[in-house]
Design an enzyme around this catalytic site. Structure first.
Site, mmCIF file in Angstrom:
data_model
loop_
_atom_site.group_PDB
_atom_site.id
_atom_site.type_symbol
_atom_site.label_atom_id
_atom_site.label_comp_id
_atom_site.label_asym_id
_atom_site.label_seq_id
_atom_site.Cartn_x
_atom_site.Cartn_y
_atom_site.Cartn_z
ATOM 1 N N GLU A 1 0.816 -1.217 0.000
ATOM 2 C CA GLU A 1 0.000 0.000 0.000
ATOM 3 C C GLU A 1 0.842 1.256 0.000
ATOM 4 O OE1 GLU A 1 -0.472 -2.652 1.893
ATOM 5 O OE2 GLU A 1 -2.410 -3.419 1.218
ATOM 6 N N PHE A 49 -6.268 -0.829 5.587
ATOM 7 C CA PHE A 49 -5.019 -0.983 4.826
ATOM 8 C C PHE A 49 -4.386 0.370 4.508
ATOM 9 C CE2 PHE A 49 -7.429 -4.810 2.853
ATOM 10 C CZ PHE A 49 -7.428 -5.452 4.080
ATOM 11 N N PRO A 78 -0.613 0.954 6.607
ATOM 12 C CA PRO A 78 0.721 0.748 6.031
ATOM 13 C C PRO A 78 1.124 1.871 5.076
ATOM 14 C CG PRO A 78 -0.691 -1.200 5.652
ATOM 15 C CD PRO A 78 -1.536 -0.156 6.311
ATOM 16 N N HIS A 122 -9.682 -5.411 10.494
ATOM 17 C CA HIS A 122 -10.335 -5.066 9.225
ATOM 18 C C HIS A 122 -11.488 -4.074 9.393
ATOM 19 C CE1 HIS A 122 -8.056 -8.264 7.331
ATOM 20 N NE2 HIS A 122 -8.638 -8.049 6.185
HETATM 21 C C1 LIG Z 1 -2.122 -4.846 4.267
HETATM 22 C C2 LIG Z 1 -3.190 -5.638 3.617
HETATM 23 N N1 LIG Z 1 -3.494 -5.409 2.329
HETATM 24 C C3 LIG Z 1 -4.457 -6.115 1.707
HETATM 25 C C4 LIG Z 1 -5.161 -7.095 2.380
HETATM 26 C C5 LIG Z 1 -6.270 -7.881 1.678
HETATM 27 N N2 LIG Z 1 -5.805 -9.246 1.452
HETATM 28 C C6 LIG Z 1 -6.088 -10.239 2.304
HETATM 29 S S1 LIG Z 1 -5.361 -11.680 1.881
HETATM 30 C C7 LIG Z 1 -4.686 -10.995 0.494
HETATM 31 C C8 LIG Z 1 -3.824 -11.809 -0.404
HETATM 32 C C9 LIG Z 1 -2.615 -12.284 0.323
HETATM 33 O O1 LIG Z 1 -1.807 -13.006 -0.534
HETATM 34 P P1 LIG Z 1 -0.641 -13.905 0.026
HETATM 35 O O2 LIG Z 1 0.253 -13.092 0.896
HETATM 36 O O3 LIG Z 1 -0.004 -14.578 -1.115
HETATM 37 O O4 LIG Z 1 -1.368 -14.941 1.004
HETATM 38 P P2 LIG Z 1 -2.434 -16.046 0.591
HETATM 39 O O5 LIG Z 1 -3.797 -15.446 0.742
HETATM 40 O O6 LIG Z 1 -2.151 -16.478 -0.800
HETATM 41 O O7 LIG Z 1 -2.237 -17.152 1.575
HETATM 42 C C10 LIG Z 1 -5.028 -9.653 0.389
HETATM 43 C C11 LIG Z 1 -4.603 -8.747 -0.692
HETATM 44 C C12 LIG Z 1 -4.829 -7.296 3.735
HETATM 45 N N3 LIG Z 1 -5.491 -8.178 4.478
HETATM 46 N N4 LIG Z 1 -3.844 -6.575 4.321
#
Ligand SMILES: Cc1ncc(C[n+]2csc(CCOP(=O)(O)OP(=O)(O)O)c2C)c(N)n1
Ligand SMILES: Cc1ncc(C[n+]2csc(CCOP(=O)(O)OP(=O)(O)O)c2C)c(N)n1
Ligand SMILES: [Mg+2]
Ligand SMILES: [Mg+2]
Lengths: 330, 334, 330, 334
Positions: free
Chosen positions: A58, A84, A87, A127
């Site tokens: 972000e 979010f 950050p 959240h």
């Molecule tokens: C700082 C932040 N930005 C965006 C989100 C929304 N979000 C939740 S899970 C996710 C994807 C995360 O991807 P990854 O780190 O690869 O973990 P995965 O879900 O694949 O296990 C996002 C963008 C969040 N929770 N926190």
């Protein structure tokens, strides 16, 4: 005119402005797949260059919006959920809010940072933030917090056209509510102009974001009891239409501030402070804040839901300030 | 090329390095005399890094710098008067007196800020590069940052974004061996900042930061790559600052090791002057440049001194595009 | 008892608590070289393990303080200047403020994040923030903002001993001011207890951080005009000693809130809102805020200095609310 | 070793993977029936990554996880009852009903949180490792994070800090090929997340995330290094999630390519079961484990269903060590 949801209003505002102005583009995490429905069809219509999925960083992409704006683009950043923004706080506060000032007007930062207030649905504390008041304390950022579809569209269009950086806080409790929305491409609501959502004479209720709708329901309830409540929606938090609020309070003599954010240093606190500073002579009773108490938001819905401003709490507050006044000896 | 005419690009490099050195020497002197408020982070010793990098850019390319902001604008070609006036807090300053020593940023030269929040330029440069790309311009955006700044998340995020989107960005880490009092190896993991490039799949280049030609060559290659749509490069200029972290910190903060004298001996201006002379440039021509710059600096200082301070209303301008009203209770006592 | 500066009080508090409790350690950028003089001799006394220079990565090391606290340490983070909290906002708001809650009490986060309010000395907008009100809106963080050496020492010791995370905002305008400071190792001022810095009967002035000292000077000036001002220093902003403020205002009937931060959503706004909500019946005039207007801080001292609360502005405000009241027909 | 006794460590790995799989299958079913509020991010397909990593840790080692929080605690050895109760928002939940599906963190098993702010675990793990070091304990701290999270500044800062201070930390990037709908290569620059290690001067290891033994071996080596004071390691487990980003997103978010079927065929539990059987473990013993776990899950669900919801006052507890008072106007309507 058509009845559309608040989410659809966002969709329309973005779509119309992107069609109108080639320098507008949108970026954010997973905007192409259109998680919440605000970018339906955008990749097809505008192409992948102008509809950009960002890495999960972000501070990086919100700061990049600042850089792109400085060179003449008009970025819309979809930061999805307001939590979010933390950050990205540094790029927002140190760069986006301050660059125009520090460099003596050499920089211009026309950009919009959108995020939703994602509370009330068991998403737990990380959240569920409603952090607009933090940004209200930082000069250089304009802030909108619309409560219905028409305002959402008109203010978002104003935000996109604005040459100042604007934060758009979109209340998820309003997402599915439909309203009449103009399809005039120039349906633009000026930043800084509040709105009287309901006229009344006994009491002013100032609502913030989704708090406006709770206030409107409370006003209906109060009407049944013979109490006439005026409901004011500032719509933009910066600039704040203090004059409209003061005018109403000067008329009614009483005020309740409804804000789904935590109480301390909230927008509600600011509004109450403004009232007692500038409309003291008109005041006939305490200015009461109906907010979320200063605790975090828990996951379990049974204990989460009662924390937010409710019709009952507003009605109680109204009875209290009207009753208290009556009880005071003359 | 042995021409020593006015427009000899080699002389321009010399000229800009000298201009930085002399501008700062004057600034330090008047700061000591109390004429400049706030702190002063000098760039002396690092001139080859800034000038080598900027000389490889076009006027319309973008650049973002740091709190150590005196060198970059001059390296990019900025005029001295508004810079000196800024140091004095005058309304004729490049930032109208609102930025000061940490923010000498001349947007007319493609600068997008000299930001004093360490690391915060990374995302801005990535964004400017994105903007250029979206506009179909072949401009590049160069980001100066320090060795200390490499630890900040903002730099990481900016580089990752630029790399994954193949943006025309160049990240120049000016490794002057310290962040304030902290030696680089105590704060920055890994042998070189440039080694971080590997993780982003982009070129990582280490260059002698005291050699203006070497820096120029490295940046030119990165610029060519960037303009060709091949994405960003990370360049680390190994350099050194001669002064303490900032002037006026009360006492010396940066610990000096035995290598200090070696770095002083490797003065970038001396090195380059020697090279020019060996290549046939007349000492007299270089002396003439030196004294012309002394005149420029004196003129800039005179201009700054003759300028007015901003009026109070200026404090309320540029928060937004429209000037804010001054609250009555404040204006009553301003 | 000895007369020492505010900076020396910080030094003493840290030194005594580190000597007293092995789990206390300090980290931050350049703490070993002791830039501001709050860690003099620490490396020699406590060793390099407990006095740690960090990389320039505020989110990283402030978050690491959270992790270290969760496993039983009591970190003090010296984040130097408050403006550098923005890059760390996420770890502060998402992890440090919320972990105890989200995990149902499993986590404990005894840590202190110190930073100074570095305004008024031509450091320009990116170094001059006074952002405490942003953190006041985030539950889970205790906040101190002392205005003199004795409070600084007693509150910092309380903060270090607290099992909750505490932010310490240290006003650089107070740094060099000397005061009598106890050398009792248990000179601990409880968090949440405000202080009456001067008694008075006509008017309450509530000061925040360095604003307290401006308020005290204004009170002296007002005394010359025959106006008796009480000066209240909440000292901790979370928990805020609302009762002490209300008691005073119930006595005097008038209030001015002095806060060097920007006006909107400031601590001053919160205090004003508290007063009008809970002491309305006692109020005899508007509650006035004397703050820094919502503009950024410029470098040039000629235009920076007049932006902060001053004795003149407070005196004017006092005259206004007392005069206004007198002018109002009975 | 061909013993198939209760304490056979191989069986424990199988047991934990099965436990995760069955726990989540049940959770999905009751979520669909409306019994679980909020979202549900399942871990199915990634069990070998979590279990292989955690089995290499001691009980008193620390661990920090993510929003995809069901797998890690079970992998580390947590009991199911409080986890299931948490999903249902009950007061007997591991977080007393205040965390929910994204935060199944059992501190009694060394967990220091499963944090739903992407990337935010990095600094926490570095700090826990620092704490262990300062206390003279030989504990390590392991940080799980996603491929998407690798773009966050927090991860960079955590790794740099751990590396420069030689902290006993292990960074395990569970690269499941997507962050929500975004393929890793569209968001994460460089060929592998593990390549970032080079920039910090620490080992970077890539391991087959479907092979619990391979993950265990890699993490064991990193743990040994860490305990020996040699600093952190970055390990990338190449894995895959079988479900969509989360249950209940309205529609499928993650685009599935032709490789999807290959990944489904490489089910970590199937692979490991086959390996066990080939090594002489009786199918019947494994079946017995499967059905014992089915009983455990059923018991956990029953426990959760039988438990109470938190009382309203609970909403005001654990903001601070001392419980906050409930404002009168709020309690009147709760
Ligand atoms: C700082 C932040 N930005 C965006 C989100 C929304 N979000 C939740 S899970 C996710 C994807 C995360 O991807 P990854 O780190 O690869 O973990 P995965 O879900 O694949 O296990 C996002 C963008 C969040 N929770 N926190
Ligand atoms: C976010 C942030 N943290 C800390 C500081 C204080 N600070 C100013 S300059 C500096 C050192 C920077 O080191 P480096 O990046 O190597 O640049 P150099 O000063 O060596 O040119 C620090 C810590 C700051 N300005 N911003
Ligand atoms: Mg440096
Ligand atoms: Mg992933």
């Amino acid at each position: 005119m058509a009845r559309v949801t608040y989410l659809e209003a966002i969709h329309q505002a973005q779509k119309e402005e992107m069609a109108r102005d080639k320098s507008v583009f949108i970026m954010g995490e997973d905007v192409r797949c259109n998680v919440f429905g605000t970018t339906t069809g955008f990749v097809d219509q505008f192409g992948e260059e102008r509809v950009r999925d960002t890495p999960i960083s972000e501070n990086g992409f919100i700061g990049a919006a600042g850089g792109a704006a400085m060179v003449g683009m008009r970025p819309i950043v979809d930061a999805t959920i307001s939590s979010f923004l933390f950050p990205a706080m540094d790029q927002i506060c140190s760069i986006i809010a301050k660059s125009r000032y520090i460099y003596g007007g050499q920089a211009r930062l026309p950009l919009v940072i959108r995020s939703c207030l994602f509370y009330g649905n068991s998403n737990a504390a990380q959240h569920s933030d409603r952090p607009y008041s933090m940004f209200m304390n930082m000069p250089g950022l304009k802030i909108i917090a619309p409560s219905n579809a028409s305002d959402m569209k008109g203010l978002l269009k104003a935000a996109i056209r604005s040459d100042d950086p604007v934060l758009s806080f979109e209340d998820s409790t309003c997402w599915m509510a439909k309203g009449e929305v103009s399809d005039d491409v120039d349906h633009v609501i000026p930043l800084g102009k509040g709105d009287i959502k309901r006229e009344g004479s006994d009491l002013t209720i100032i609502g913030v974001a989704g708090g406006v709708n709770v206030a409107l329901n409370a006003a209906k309830k109060l009407a049944e009891e013979g109490i006439s409540a005026e409901v004011i929606d500032p719509r933009t938090l910066v600039p704040l239409d203090r004059e409209l609020i003061l005018q109403s309070v000067r008329k009614t003599g009483r005020a309740i501030c409804v804000d789904p954010a935590h109480m301390t240093c909230s927008a509600a606190s600011e509004i109450a402070a403004t009232i007692v500073e500038h409309a003291f002579d008109a005041l006939r009773g305490p200015v009461v804040r109906v907010t979320t108490p200063d605790t975090h938001l828990p996951f379990s819905p049974h204990i989460e839901k009662p924390l937010y401003p409710s019709v009952e709490r507003i009605v109680d507050a109204a009875r209290r300030i009207i009753g208290a006044e009556r009880a005071v000896p003359a | 090329m042995t021409t020593t005419g006015e427009n000899d690009p080699r002389l321009e490099k010399y000229r800009r390095m000298q201009r930085i050195r002399q501008f700062e020497a004057k600034a330090e002197a008047i700061h000591a005399a109390g004429e400049i408020p706030g702190a002063l982070h000098t760039y002396a010793g690092m001139e080859a890094s800034g000038v080598g990098a900027c000389i490889a850019l076009r006027d319309d390319d973008y650049m973002v710098g740091t709190h150590r902001s005196h060198g970059h604008p001059i390296a990019k070609g900025a005029k001295l008067r508004p810079l000196m006036a800024e140091l004095l807090g005058k309304v004729t300053g490049i930032c109208k007196g609102k930025g000061g020593s940490m923010h000498l940023s001349d947007f007319s030269m493609g600068s997008l800020g000299e930001t004093s929040i360490v690391g915060s330029g990374g995302p801005v440069a990535a964004g400017a590069a994105l903007g250029a790309k979206l506009q179909g311009l072949d401009r590049v955006a160069l980001c100066f940052f320090g060795d200390g700044a490499s630890s900040e998340g903002a730099i990481h995020e900016g580089m990752n974004l630029a790399a994954v989107w193949s943006l025309p960005a160049i990240f120049v880490c000016e490794n002057n061996r310290f962040g304030m009092s902290t030696p680089t190896d105590k704060a920055v993991a890994g042998a070189n900042v440039a080694d971080r490039a590997h993780g982003y799949g982009i070129p990582g280049v280490i260059v002698d930061g005291q050699d203006v030609d070497a820096v120029e060559a490295a940046v030119r290659e990165a610029v060519d790559r960037a303009r060709a749509g091949k994405g960003p490069t990370l360049i680390e200029t190994k350099t050194y600052r001669y002064g303490d972290h900032a002037v006026n910190m009360g006492r010396e903060l940066t610990p000096r090791g035995p290598e200090h004298d070696d770095w002083v001996a490797r003065d970038p201006i001396t090195i380059y002057r020697k090279r020019l002379v060996e290549a046939g440039v007349a000492d007299a021509d270089l002396d003439a440049i030196d004294s012309a710059i002394a005149d420029e600096v004196a003129d800039a200082l005179q201009f700054a001194r003759d300028s007015d301070y901003p009026v109070f209303a200026e404090a309320f301008d540029h928060v937004f595009v429209d000037r804010l009203p001054i609250p009555a209770d404040v204006s009553a006592h301003a």
